[in-house]
Design an enzyme around this catalytic site. Structure first.
Site, PDB file in Angstrom:
ATOM      1  CB  SER A 143      -1.065   0.126   1.360  1.00 57.02           C
ATOM      2  OG  SER A 143      -1.333   1.381   1.483  1.00 57.02           O
ATOM      3  CE1 TYR A 156      -4.526  -2.048   5.000  1.00 52.98           C
ATOM      4  CE2 TYR A 156      -3.298  -0.123   4.475  1.00 52.98           C
ATOM      5  CZ  TYR A 156      -4.100  -1.084   4.066  1.00 52.98           C
ATOM      6  OH  TYR A 156      -4.144  -1.131   2.829  1.00 52.98           O
TER       7      TYR A 156
HETATM    8  P1  NAD Z   1     -11.365  -5.955  -0.010  1.00 49.05           P
HETATM    9  O1  NAD Z   1     -12.011  -6.041   1.398  1.00 49.05           O
HETATM   10  O2  NAD Z   1     -12.388  -5.961  -1.327  1.00 49.05           O
HETATM   11  O3  NAD Z   1     -10.844  -7.587  -0.193  1.00 49.05           O
HETATM   12  C1  NAD Z   1     -10.227  -8.353   0.686  1.00 49.05           C
HETATM   13  C2  NAD Z   1     -10.175  -9.697   0.362  1.00 49.05           C
HETATM   14  O4  NAD Z   1      -9.248 -10.425   1.273  1.00 49.05           O
HETATM   15  C3  NAD Z   1     -11.536 -10.308   0.223  1.00 49.05           C
HETATM   16  O5  NAD Z   1     -11.592 -11.239  -0.913  1.00 49.05           O
HETATM   17  C4  NAD Z   1     -11.607 -10.954   1.481  1.00 49.05           C
HETATM   18  O6  NAD Z   1     -12.212 -12.340   1.549  1.00 49.05           O
HETATM   19  C5  NAD Z   1     -10.121 -11.689   1.792  1.00 49.05           C
HETATM   20  N1  NAD Z   1      -9.919 -11.979   2.989  1.00 49.05           N
HETATM   21  C6  NAD Z   1     -10.025 -11.132   4.096  1.00 49.05           C
HETATM   22  N2  NAD Z   1      -9.449 -11.814   5.340  1.00 49.05           N
HETATM   23  C7  NAD Z   1      -9.148 -12.952   5.062  1.00 49.05           C
HETATM   24  C8  NAD Z   1      -8.737 -14.108   5.673  1.00 49.05           C
HETATM   25  N3  NAD Z   1      -8.529 -13.904   6.790  1.00 49.05           N
HETATM   26  N4  NAD Z   1      -8.399 -15.103   4.836  1.00 49.05           N
HETATM   27  C9  NAD Z   1      -8.658 -15.441   3.619  1.00 49.05           C
HETATM   28  N5  NAD Z   1      -9.018 -13.950   2.979  1.00 49.05           N
HETATM   29  C10 NAD Z   1      -9.552 -13.064   3.521  1.00 49.05           C
HETATM   30  O7  NAD Z   1     -10.353  -5.206   0.058  1.00 49.05           O
HETATM   31  P2  NAD Z   1      -9.287  -4.723  -1.078  1.00 49.05           P
HETATM   32  O8  NAD Z   1      -9.440  -3.112  -1.098  1.00 49.05           O
HETATM   33  O9  NAD Z   1      -9.515  -5.295  -2.584  1.00 49.05           O
HETATM   34  O10 NAD Z   1      -7.960  -5.198  -0.514  1.00 49.05           O
HETATM   35  C11 NAD Z   1      -7.028  -6.149  -1.253  1.00 49.05           C
HETATM   36  C12 NAD Z   1      -5.536  -5.640  -0.668  1.00 49.05           C
HETATM   37  O11 NAD Z   1      -5.261  -4.361  -1.222  1.00 49.05           O
HETATM   38  C13 NAD Z   1      -5.408  -5.727   0.702  1.00 49.05           C
HETATM   39  O12 NAD Z   1      -4.041  -6.154   1.134  1.00 49.05           O
HETATM   40  C14 NAD Z   1      -5.321  -3.809   0.935  1.00 49.05           C
HETATM   41  O13 NAD Z   1      -4.629  -3.565   2.187  1.00 49.05           O
HETATM   42  C15 NAD Z   1      -4.692  -3.680  -0.201  1.00 49.05           C
HETATM   43  N6  NAD Z   1      -4.952  -2.069  -0.301  1.00 49.05           N
HETATM   44  C16 NAD Z   1      -6.191  -1.711  -0.591  1.00 49.05           C
HETATM   45  C17 NAD Z   1      -6.135  -0.384  -1.067  1.00 49.05           C
HETATM   46  C18 NAD Z   1      -7.525   0.332  -1.367  1.00 49.05           C
HETATM   47  O14 NAD Z   1      -7.778   1.536  -1.285  1.00 49.05           O
HETATM   48  N7  NAD Z   1      -8.636  -0.488  -1.535  1.00 49.05           N
HETATM   49  C19 NAD Z   1      -5.176   0.432  -1.153  1.00 49.05           C
HETATM   50  C20 NAD Z   1      -3.806  -0.007  -0.823  1.00 49.05           C
HETATM   51  C21 NAD Z   1      -3.754  -1.322  -0.522  1.00 49.05           C
END
Ligand code: NAD
Length: 261
Positions: A143, A156
């Site tokens: 991130s 985080y």
């Molecule tokens: P999201 O909530 O849409 O998806 C998260 C996914 O992780 C889902 O499929 C969920 O079922 C799965 N998950 C959660 N806990 C779990 C567990 N214990 N075991 C197995 N699967 C699990 O979130 P997202 O925004 O797509 O995030 C994905 C990644 O991207 C994360 O690591 C997040 O930190 C990172 N990220 C997101 C953003 C953003 O702005 N959305 C920015 C930077 C980084």
């Protein structure tokens, strides 16, 4: 750019960024193992989409990646189902926002387990196979918070900085074996993880989600637009290409200029 014959496992790919990455890799011909929480009907619909739209083999693991043993079993299952594992994307992640002195210790533990330790356990299990085939791609979804901090996100930010550090170490260890290891560092992506933060902010401030979208972007990103899961999928696919064979150990920002200021 094709990945025919390659096998990819993307953690947390039932939603958001992980699903965007899985679609991009499958669109290039990779067989994929999906992972994440979802009800059986949603999993069946996703599997159907991958088989019909991308004409690839697909499997699903419901492993809870906060559990080291479940992570090890998931990697073994991918190798057994497809005979190999070439691309590992550590993407599953959760968020919790609170001042550090009020931060629930169980939330700290869960975020560290899912956003950081799960990647360690998955890499540990997947790397030997990649080394033996002299080819592999490990992509850790960190991130902008892997490079800079914001208030109220102690767990985080700590986990994502740790993930960038882990990326560098494994990149050096894997370098002689044709395995690259990189961290993608997105800024804001409109997924359920961010939608929840927007709803909480709107509730707290008595504003609307639409107003908070504008405010959130303005606070951190010189470019006032969200990155899409498709754009992160495209960057992941590029990292799997031969052209990217010497990109390793790199935190790659895709953040509308967030960490530039
Ligand atoms: P999201 O909530 O849409 O998806 C998260 C996914 O992780 C889902 O499929 C969920 O079922 C799965 N998950 C959660 N806990 C779990 C567990 N214990 N075991 C197995 N699967 C699990 O979130 P997202 O925004 O797509 O995030 C994905 C990644 O991207 C994360 O690591 C997040 O930190 C990172 N990220 C997101 C953003 C953003 O702005 N959305 C920015 C930077 C980084």
């Amino acid at each position: 750019m094709r990945l025919d014959g390659k096998v990819a496992l993307i953690t947390g790919s039932t939603s958001g960024i992980g699903l965007g990455i899985a679609r991009a890799l499958a669109g290039a011909g990779a067989a994929v193992m999906l992972n994440g929480f979802a009800d059986p009907a949603a999993v069946a619909a996703l599997e159907g989409e991958f088989r019909e739209k991308y004409k690839v083999k697909v499997a699903y693991s419901g492993a809870d990646v906060s559990k080291p043993e479940a992570v090890r079993e998931m990697i073994a299952e991918a190798e057994k189902t497809f005979g190999r594992l070439d691309v590992l994307v550590n993407n599953a992640g959760i968020q919790h926002v609170a001042p550090v002195e009020e931060f629930p210790p169980e939330k700290w533990d869960a975020i560290l387990a899912i956003n950081l330790s799960a990647a360690f356990h998955a890499i540990r299990a997947a790397l030997p196979g990649m080394k033996s085939r002299q080819w592999g791609r490990i992509i850790n979804i960190a991130s902008a918070h892997g490079l800079v901090a914001s208030p109220y996100k102690a767990a985080y930010v700590a986990a994502k900085h740790g993930l960038v550090g882990l990326t560098k170490v494994v990149a050096i260890e894997a370098a002689p074996f044709g395995v690259t290891v990189n961290a993608i560092c997105p800024g804001w992506v409109l997924t359920p993880l961010v939608e929840k933060q927007l709803e909480d902010r709107a509730k707290q401030k008595g504003t609307t989600v639409e107003q908070e979208k504008i405010a959130l972007l303005a606070e951190t990103q010189p470019m006032h637009r969200f990155t899409s899961p498709e754009q992160i999928g495209a960057l992941s696919l590029f990292l799997c290409s031969e052209e990217a064979a010497t990109i390793t150990g790199a935190p790659l920002s895709i953040d509308g200029g967030w960490v530039a200021h």
